[in-house]
Scaffold this active site. Sequence first.
Site, PDB file in Angstrom:
ATOM      1  CE  LYS A  39       5.021  -6.461  -4.912  1.00 50.23           C
ATOM      2  NZ  LYS A  39       4.666  -6.265  -6.334  1.00 50.23           N
ATOM      3  N   GLY A  40       7.432  -1.865  -0.315  1.00 51.72           N
ATOM      4  CA  GLY A  40       8.031  -0.531  -0.320  1.00 51.72           C
ATOM      5  C   GLY A  40       9.282  -0.363   0.513  1.00 51.72           C
ATOM      6  CG  ASP A  99       6.784   2.442   2.109  1.00 55.57           C
ATOM      7  OD1 ASP A  99       5.940   2.443   3.047  1.00 55.57           O
ATOM      8  OD2 ASP A  99       6.531   2.003   0.974  1.00 55.57           O
ATOM      9  CG  ASP A 102      -1.129   8.294   4.102  1.00 53.48           C
ATOM     10  OD1 ASP A 102      -1.631   9.250   4.694  1.00 53.48           O
ATOM     11  OD2 ASP A 102      -1.369   8.057   2.908  1.00 53.48           O
ATOM     12  CB  VAL A 152       6.074  10.934  -2.166  1.00 58.66           C
ATOM     13  CG1 VAL A 152       5.860  12.388  -1.815  1.00 58.66           C
ATOM     14  CG2 VAL A 152       5.889  10.062  -0.924  1.00 58.66           C
ATOM     15  CG  ASP A 158       3.873   1.055  -5.702  1.00 61.42           C
ATOM     16  OD1 ASP A 158       3.749   1.254  -4.481  1.00 61.42           O
ATOM     17  OD2 ASP A 158       3.021   0.440  -6.364  1.00 61.42           O
ATOM     18  NE  ARG A 164       6.978  -1.649  -5.864  1.00 59.20           N
ATOM     19  CZ  ARG A 164       6.137  -1.480  -4.848  1.00 59.20           C
ATOM     20  NH1 ARG A 164       6.507  -0.801  -3.799  1.00 59.20           N
ATOM     21  NH2 ARG A 164       4.918  -1.998  -4.881  1.00 59.20           N
TER      22      ARG A 164
END
Length: 173
Positions: A39-40, A99, A102, A152, A158, A164
Amino acid sequence: MERILLSQEQLDEIVADLAGEIAADFAGAAPLQLLGLLKGCQPFLADLSRALSRYSLPLAVDYLKARSYVGTASSGRVEITALTAVADLALGDVVVIDDIFDTGLTLKQVVSHLKEQGAGRVKTCVLLRKEGCSRVAIEPDYVGAVIPNEFVVGYGLDYNEQYRELPFIKVLE
Ligand code: XMP
């Protein structure tokens, strides 16, 4: 005290720059398919597609749902849970929008998944890239900003579904 890493104004500039880079690379190409990872990706993809509209680039937008994080740690496993009606992957170029990069496991898995589904050229674009965390050989093609290795939230990111909605990115204390 909140530690804001990227303000709304900085995010606007980052997104405008990314749109410029993408538009320059795909000028004159077949319709470009932006494939957002839910969803990010939501605020980022919405802003990026609006910024791209300035360049009269034919665009299609679709979504894939990928999940690797539980709380503040990568589970090391990526679940790709839903593919919506993606237009013909073999036809145009696909840019996967996420988003944050990582460990890189999510993007690696998604790119392999798309290739298995018959996608042609697949590029990747992330708003943020965490410094020194990559566990994979791939690098995103477009990176908005490199950030330190901290968890973050905000602008789509989130912590257990909270934060969000924030228009900026802050470090989760
Ligand atoms: P990997 O490790 O696969 O991670 O590159 C990508 C996904 O992990 C989530 N993620 C975060 N979410 N704050 C978040 O809210 C973070 O600092 C963070 N780091 C990774 C995110 O869903 C991303 O798509």
